[in-house]
Enzyme design. Sequence first.
Site, PDB file in Angstrom:
ATOM      1  N   GLU A 128      11.081  -3.629  16.385  1.00 58.49           N
ATOM      2  CA  GLU A 128      10.834  -2.530  17.308  1.00 58.49           C
ATOM      3  C   GLU A 128       9.737  -2.915  18.289  1.00 58.49           C
ATOM      4  OE1 GLU A 128      11.704   1.466  14.695  1.00 58.49           O
ATOM      5  OE2 GLU A 128       9.681   0.690  14.814  1.00 58.49           O
ATOM      6  N   CYS A 132       3.575  -2.392  23.112  1.00 61.03           N
ATOM      7  CA  CYS A 132       3.149  -2.922  21.817  1.00 61.03           C
ATOM      8  C   CYS A 132       4.233  -3.880  21.332  1.00 61.03           C
ATOM      9  CB  CYS A 132       2.972  -1.747  20.872  1.00 61.03           C
ATOM     10  SG  CYS A 132       2.571  -2.263  19.217  1.00 61.03           S
ATOM     11  N   CYS A 145       5.399  -9.802   7.553  1.00 56.31           N
ATOM     12  CA  CYS A 145       4.024 -10.324   7.585  1.00 56.31           C
ATOM     13  C   CYS A 145       3.714 -10.932   6.227  1.00 56.31           C
ATOM     14  CB  CYS A 145       3.047  -9.189   7.894  1.00 56.31           C
ATOM     15  SG  CYS A 145       1.362  -9.755   8.208  1.00 56.31           S
ATOM     16  N   CYS A 199      -0.559  -0.714   5.224  1.00 59.77           N
ATOM     17  CA  CYS A 199       0.375  -1.090   6.292  1.00 59.77           C
ATOM     18  C   CYS A 199       1.788  -1.270   5.742  1.00 59.77           C
ATOM     19  CB  CYS A 199      -0.105  -2.375   6.964  1.00 59.77           C
ATOM     20  SG  CYS A 199       1.061  -3.019   8.177  1.00 59.77           S
ATOM     21  N   CYS A 203      11.171   7.367  13.060  1.00 55.45           N
ATOM     22  CA  CYS A 203      10.881   5.985  12.667  1.00 55.45           C
ATOM     23  C   CYS A 203      10.645   5.902  11.156  1.00 55.45           C
ATOM     24  CB  CYS A 203       9.644   5.518  13.442  1.00 55.45           C
ATOM     25  SG  CYS A 203       8.959   3.988  12.925  1.00 55.45           S
TER      26      CYS A 203
HETATM   27  N1  SAH Z   1      -1.450  -8.036  12.126  1.00 57.55           N
HETATM   28  C1  SAH Z   1      -2.262  -7.620  13.182  1.00 57.55           C
HETATM   29  C2  SAH Z   1      -1.529  -6.844  14.271  1.00 57.55           C
HETATM   30  C3  SAH Z   1      -0.470  -5.890  13.813  1.00 57.55           C
HETATM   31  S1  SAH Z   1      -1.005  -4.426  12.970  1.00 57.55           S
HETATM   32  C4  SAH Z   1      -3.434  -6.815  12.675  1.00 57.55           C
HETATM   33  O1  SAH Z   1      -3.454  -6.495  11.500  1.00 57.55           O
HETATM   34  O2  SAH Z   1      -4.328  -6.565  13.445  1.00 57.55           O
HETATM   35  C5  SAH Z   1      -1.537  -3.432  14.333  1.00 57.55           C
HETATM   36  C6  SAH Z   1      -2.556  -2.367  13.964  1.00 57.55           C
HETATM   37  O3  SAH Z   1      -1.922  -1.316  13.206  1.00 57.55           O
HETATM   38  C7  SAH Z   1      -3.664  -2.911  13.089  1.00 57.55           C
HETATM   39  O4  SAH Z   1      -4.918  -2.476  13.532  1.00 57.55           O
HETATM   40  C8  SAH Z   1      -3.338  -2.293  11.761  1.00 57.55           C
HETATM   41  O5  SAH Z   1      -4.478  -2.220  10.970  1.00 57.55           O
HETATM   42  C9  SAH Z   1      -2.778  -0.952  12.158  1.00 57.55           C
HETATM   43  N2  SAH Z   1      -2.014  -0.277  11.096  1.00 57.55           N
HETATM   44  C10 SAH Z   1      -1.259  -0.852  10.141  1.00 57.55           C
HETATM   45  N3  SAH Z   1      -0.712   0.098   9.337  1.00 57.55           N
HETATM   46  C11 SAH Z   1      -1.127   1.280   9.803  1.00 57.55           C
HETATM   47  C12 SAH Z   1      -0.881   2.627   9.414  1.00 57.55           C
HETATM   48  N4  SAH Z   1      -0.096   2.917   8.388  1.00 57.55           N
HETATM   49  N5  SAH Z   1      -1.474   3.614  10.113  1.00 57.55           N
HETATM   50  C13 SAH Z   1      -2.246   3.318  11.193  1.00 57.55           C
HETATM   51  N6  SAH Z   1      -2.497   2.079  11.626  1.00 57.55           N
HETATM   52  C14 SAH Z   1      -1.954   1.065  10.929  1.00 57.55           C
HETATM   53 FE1  SF4 Z   2       0.134  -7.784   8.510  1.00 66.58          FE
HETATM   54 FE2  SF4 Z   2       0.054  -5.120   8.614  1.00 66.58          FE
HETATM   55 FE3  SF4 Z   2      -2.055  -6.458   7.712  1.00 66.58          FE
HETATM   56 FE4  SF4 Z   2      -1.443  -6.542  10.337  1.00 66.58          FE
HETATM   57  S1  SF4 Z   2      -2.079  -4.728   9.193  1.00 66.58           S
HETATM   58  S2  SF4 Z   2      -2.003  -8.285   9.002  1.00 66.58           S
HETATM   59  S3  SF4 Z   2       0.814  -6.481  10.225  1.00 66.58           S
HETATM   60  S4  SF4 Z   2      -0.028  -6.417   6.758  1.00 66.58           S
END
Ligand code: SAH
Ligand code: SF4
Length: 397
Positions: free
Chosen positions: A118, A132, A139, A146, A368
Amino acid sequence: MRPLTLVVDLAQANRPVSASKPARPNLSGLTRKALVEALVAADIVRPDKAKMRATQLWRWIHHYGVTDFDAMTDVAKETRPLLAAHFDLARPEVIERQVSNDGTRKWLIRMAPGIEVETVYIPDVGRSGALCVSSQVGCTLNCTFCHTGTQALVRNLTAAEIVAQVQIARDELGEWPSPKADRRLSNIVFMGMGEPLYNLDNVADAIDIISDNEGIAISRRRITVSTSGVVPELPALGHRTQAMLAISLHATNDALRDVLVPLNKKYPIADLMAGIRGYPGLSNARRVTFEYVMLKGVNDSPAEALALVRLLKGIPSKINLIPFNPWPGSPYVCSDWPTIEAFAAVLNRAGYASPIRTPRGRDILAACGQLKSESEKLRASARRALDRAATEDVPAS
Ligand code: SAH
Ligand code: SF4
């Protein structure tokens, strides 16, 4: 930013590798230098003319956004089929489009058989609107809040697949030829699926392509790469991309960050902070963004807000408080709104302006969530199919 979705198509996931024919390289993913080399290697242009021809193609691909060699009217008619025989220009397929009533748009893109990601466009973020993008499918890191972290890494996206997310957004927003002013898409954030610093080569190539002035021309200062803290790659990120840095911090002490972002066990907060202080080009005009997801009763006390202020002292920084997006089976809930506001107030008093990231596209994010649970089911069955395939010695893609 909400973590994005992976869908594994069961039928495709179980397909033997040998069934897919070798792909022609997609020119959208080649840097200028690589484009020159590819044209010469394919014997399509003479080496002394290669740079000029590559510039011609570059403008068609990245300024005009064409997807068909026949549209390149100043390329000789007999050269166009040659190009088409060696190279590809097609976009990956958009298999689902959703538009929120706040204008947020989400595209589900099929990159390759069985590989879908997405991409989300959020209007009125950054200068005029931010895209984005994802850097990996799944990952390898397992941040406990996450959803992407619950998905095994399928593979890195190629530079072409990263650039394609921007091209598709431009297609859908009607932004070709690449506008110099009044753009709807002004910023790129690598905050989709995956850890960009584990795919730095492709991310860096994609940034070279996206930021090129004769093409999509999104300035490097408007491109932000978010990392969970892969400290050894920070200097390379800065030197190779000059992109803006965002750090997913989420906790101010190692005991808690070890749980939320397990990579912290490898690169603890002190090492991370030292790496950030050394990030090339950091200044008051180029601040690092700290992302902090608000988890009820876990990291949201006023004492932690104060600890955050202390931790960031002396680092040119912005703070983004992200209300947690729950997902099926998630072990956390989002902090209450008054708690988030109280946390933000502490940061405000310390001079950090408007640190709360307003949730966007809630209505389509709800959809989503459903899609994700559906993907979970698919993933589980796809994994079983892959396990079966492995024991039966059938190669799986
Ligand atoms: N892997 C990278 C970029 C992708 S995640 C990273 O971790 O920075 C992008 C952002 O979404 C990150 O700041 C992550 O901490 C946040 N994120 C992940 N899961 C989330 C959730 N369930 N609710 C809100 N933000 C979330
Ligand atoms: Fe991977 Fe999600 Fe952690 Fe970003 S926040 S490093 S996408 S597991």
